[in-house]
Design a protein around this motif. Sequence first.
Motif, PDB file in Angstrom:
ATOM      1  N   LEU A 296       0.478  -2.776   5.259  1.00 37.15           N
ATOM      2  CA  LEU A 296       1.679  -0.992   6.216  1.00 37.15           C
ATOM      3  C   LEU A 296       2.418  -1.736   7.625  1.00 37.15           C
ATOM      4  N   PRO A 297       3.789  -0.791   7.360  1.00 36.89           N
ATOM      5  CA  PRO A 297       4.559  -1.428   8.477  1.00 36.89           C
ATOM      6  C   PRO A 297       4.095  -1.128   9.475  1.00 36.89           C
TER       7      PRO A 297
ATOM      8  N   MET B  84       0.762  -1.527  -0.114  1.00 39.29           N
ATOM      9  CA  MET B  84       0.323   0.103   0.200  1.00 39.29           C
ATOM     10  C   MET B  84       0.933   1.813   0.157  1.00 39.29           C
ATOM     11  N   SER B  85       0.666   2.088  -0.957  1.00 42.53           N
ATOM     12  CA  SER B  85       1.605   3.429  -1.163  1.00 42.53           C
ATOM     13  C   SER B  85       1.205   4.053  -0.121  1.00 42.53           C
ATOM     14  N   GLY B  86       2.283   4.990   0.311  1.00 44.49           N
ATOM     15  CA  GLY B  86       1.827   5.530   1.439  1.00 44.49           C
ATOM     16  C   GLY B  86       0.712   6.698   1.374  1.00 44.49           C
ATOM     17  N   ASN B  87       1.052   7.268  -0.239  1.00 44.68           N
ATOM     18  CA  ASN B  87      -0.790   7.877  -0.420  1.00 44.68           C
ATOM     19  C   ASN B  87      -1.581   7.826  -0.340  1.00 44.68           C
ATOM     20  N   VAL B  88      -2.346   7.106   0.502  1.00 47.74           N
ATOM     21  CA  VAL B  88      -3.148   6.050   0.752  1.00 47.74           C
ATOM     22  C   VAL B  88      -3.938   6.653   1.857  1.00 47.74           C
ATOM     23  N   PRO B  89      -5.272   7.218   1.720  1.00 46.04           N
ATOM     24  CA  PRO B  89      -6.216   7.274   2.794  1.00 46.04           C
ATOM     25  C   PRO B  89      -6.271   6.773   3.705  1.00 46.04           C
ATOM     26  N   ALA B  90      -5.973   7.830   5.215  1.00 43.88           N
ATOM     27  CA  ALA B  90      -6.541   7.016   6.587  1.00 43.88           C
ATOM     28  C   ALA B  90      -7.447   5.963   6.336  1.00 43.88           C
ATOM     29  N   SER B  91      -8.385   6.637   5.815  1.00 49.12           N
ATOM     30  CA  SER B  91     -10.101   5.963   5.538  1.00 49.12           C
ATOM     31  C   SER B  91      -9.777   4.657   5.125  1.00 49.12           C
ATOM     32  N   THR B  92      -8.832   3.954   3.868  1.00 47.76           N
ATOM     33  CA  THR B  92      -8.483   3.268   3.384  1.00 47.76           C
ATOM     34  C   THR B  92      -8.275   1.971   3.711  1.00 47.76           C
ATOM     35  N   ARG B  93      -6.832   2.929   4.673  1.00 54.02           N
ATOM     36  CA  ARG B  93      -6.437   1.997   5.383  1.00 54.02           C
ATOM     37  C   ARG B  93      -7.179   1.181   6.976  1.00 54.02           C
ATOM     38  N   THR B  94      -8.293   1.625   7.406  1.00 52.95           N
ATOM     39  CA  THR B  94      -8.690   1.390   7.889  1.00 52.95           C
ATOM     40  C   THR B  94     -10.208   0.473   7.648  1.00 52.95           C
ATOM     41  N   LEU B  95     -10.365   0.560   6.483  1.00 49.72           N
ATOM     42  CA  LEU B  95     -11.068   0.191   5.773  1.00 49.72           C
ATOM     43  C   LEU B  95     -11.196  -1.200   5.140  1.00 49.72           C
ATOM     44  N   ARG B  96      -9.245  -1.656   5.564  1.00 49.31           N
ATOM     45  CA  ARG B  96      -9.296  -2.938   4.879  1.00 49.31           C
ATOM     46  C   ARG B  96      -8.762  -3.240   6.203  1.00 49.31           C
ATOM     47  N   VAL B  97      -8.171  -2.756   6.757  1.00 50.35           N
ATOM     48  CA  VAL B  97      -8.288  -3.745   8.072  1.00 50.35           C
ATOM     49  C   VAL B  97      -9.197  -3.535   8.950  1.00 50.35           C
ATOM     50  N   LEU B  98     -10.565  -3.402   8.584  1.00 48.40           N
ATOM     51  CA  LEU B  98     -11.948  -3.583   8.951  1.00 48.40           C
ATOM     52  C   LEU B  98     -12.622  -5.107   8.899  1.00 48.40           C
ATOM     53  N   THR B  99     -11.515  -4.736   6.586  1.00 52.22           N
ATOM     54  CA  THR B  99     -12.744  -6.443   6.176  1.00 52.22           C
ATOM     55  C   THR B  99     -11.166  -7.357   6.151  1.00 52.22           C
ATOM     56  N   PHE B 100     -10.345  -6.959   6.118  1.00 50.38           N
ATOM     57  CA  PHE B 100      -9.510  -8.685   6.583  1.00 50.38           C
ATOM     58  C   PHE B 100      -9.615  -8.461   7.946  1.00 50.38           C
TER      59      PHE B 100
ATOM     60  N   VAL C  50      -6.638 -11.331  15.447  1.00 49.08           N
ATOM     61  CA  VAL C  50      -4.754 -11.892  14.637  1.00 49.08           C
ATOM     62  C   VAL C  50      -3.882 -11.442  15.335  1.00 49.08           C
ATOM     63  N   PRO C  51      -2.506 -11.886  15.129  1.00 50.14           N
ATOM     64  CA  PRO C  51      -1.291 -10.786  15.860  1.00 50.14           C
ATOM     65  C   PRO C  51      -1.723 -10.120  14.269  1.00 50.14           C
ATOM     66  N   MET C  52      -0.887  -8.410  15.497  1.00 47.21           N
ATOM     67  CA  MET C  52      -0.396  -7.472  14.734  1.00 47.21           C
ATOM     68  C   MET C  52       0.220  -7.339  13.443  1.00 47.21           C
ATOM     69  N   GLU C  53       0.853  -8.277  13.196  1.00 46.27           N
ATOM     70  CA  GLU C  53       2.179  -8.810  12.494  1.00 46.27           C
ATOM     71  C   GLU C  53       1.263  -8.962  10.863  1.00 46.27           C
ATOM     72  N   ARG C  54       0.390  -9.242  11.156  1.00 45.44           N
ATOM     73  CA  ARG C  54      -0.585 -11.154  10.111  1.00 45.44           C
ATOM     74  C   ARG C  54      -1.091  -9.612   9.376  1.00 45.44           C
ATOM     75  N   ILE C  55      -1.797  -8.468  10.003  1.00 50.45           N
ATOM     76  CA  ILE C  55      -2.873  -7.341   9.374  1.00 50.45           C
ATOM     77  C   ILE C  55      -1.989  -6.506   9.221  1.00 50.45           C
ATOM     78  N   ALA C  56      -0.546  -6.342   9.140  1.00 53.80           N
ATOM     79  CA  ALA C  56       0.255  -5.589   8.484  1.00 53.80           C
ATOM     80  C   ALA C  56       0.991  -5.793   7.311  1.00 53.80           C
ATOM     81  N   SER C  57       0.982  -7.196   7.272  1.00 56.61           N
ATOM     82  CA  SER C  57       1.236  -7.532   5.603  1.00 56.61           C
ATOM     83  C   SER C  57       0.189  -7.574   5.275  1.00 56.61           C
ATOM     84  N   ALA C  58      -1.419  -8.003   5.850  1.00 60.71           N
ATOM     85  CA  ALA C  58      -2.169  -8.138   5.242  1.00 60.71           C
ATOM     86  C   ALA C  58      -2.442  -6.916   4.356  1.00 60.71           C
ATOM     87  N   VAL C  59      -2.948  -5.726   4.815  1.00 56.14           N
ATOM     88  CA  VAL C  59      -2.964  -4.206   4.247  1.00 56.14           C
ATOM     89  C   VAL C  59      -1.350  -3.504   3.847  1.00 56.14           C
TER      90      VAL C  59
END
Length: 252
Positions: free
Chosen positions: A36-37, A1-17, A25-34
């Motif tokens: 994110l650092p 995910m590029s750095g200019n992706v809106p925070a709202s999009t990142r939030t929705l992707r976390v919820l979807t995952f 699930v562990p945070m590492e899996r969430i970060a990898s799935a969406v």
Amino acid sequence: MSGNVPASTRTLRVLTFLATQPGPVPMERIASAVDLPRSSAYHLLKAMIAEGYVVHLPEDKRYGLGVAAFEIGSAYLRHDPLERLARPVLAQLVTDVGHTAHLGVLHGRELVYLLKEQPPRPVTLVTDVGVRLPATLTASGRALLAALPSAQVRALFPDTESFVRRTGKGPQTLTQLRRVLADERRQGFAEEDSQITDGVASVAAAVLDHAGHPVASIGVSFRSEAVPAGNRPALARRTAAAAETLSRRLRG
């Protein structure tokens, strides 16, 4: 995910995952799935926890959907499609068993009744459309809880303050709730007697979506003396069959 992706999009992707996972699930899996650092994922999850959309289970070092996410899901399920599909199933169930049938969904820790079908001479009940009752004390609520991952149940009921007492019966701790849910999971239906209203009992079964997640429940309520204990499994099996019918209708 590029750095200019809106925070709202990142939030929705976390919820979807998180919504697609069988449990927290562990945070590492969430970060990898969406994509994110780790540091960005941590701060995003912290903000989502503050708003109630994510819950942190520190003992397991895992994250899952919070109560606010369940409320949004329940709001969607209260829209017309579910009710339209469920109404003829409930009507047929009432014709078959002669007792009041209802459709309910989880709304946080509560069970909300969306539909109610009654026989010609119904028993007066508190299960009217729109009524909210403690999910841990209703057969309809426990049928849904029994189909959730155990970690998600713990996230919803983290302490004794999460439990409500009405008639002095029913689970009052997480340990008691887990024991009840395990028994009801094995038998394939939930049952309660006088835990909401003295002298009134109910049986219920969960309605599952295409992924096997509980989206609603169908329950039947009756006066305790009207259905002897020995006859209740048969009534519960008929209720479970109705729930399976609605599950198939939802899956198309």
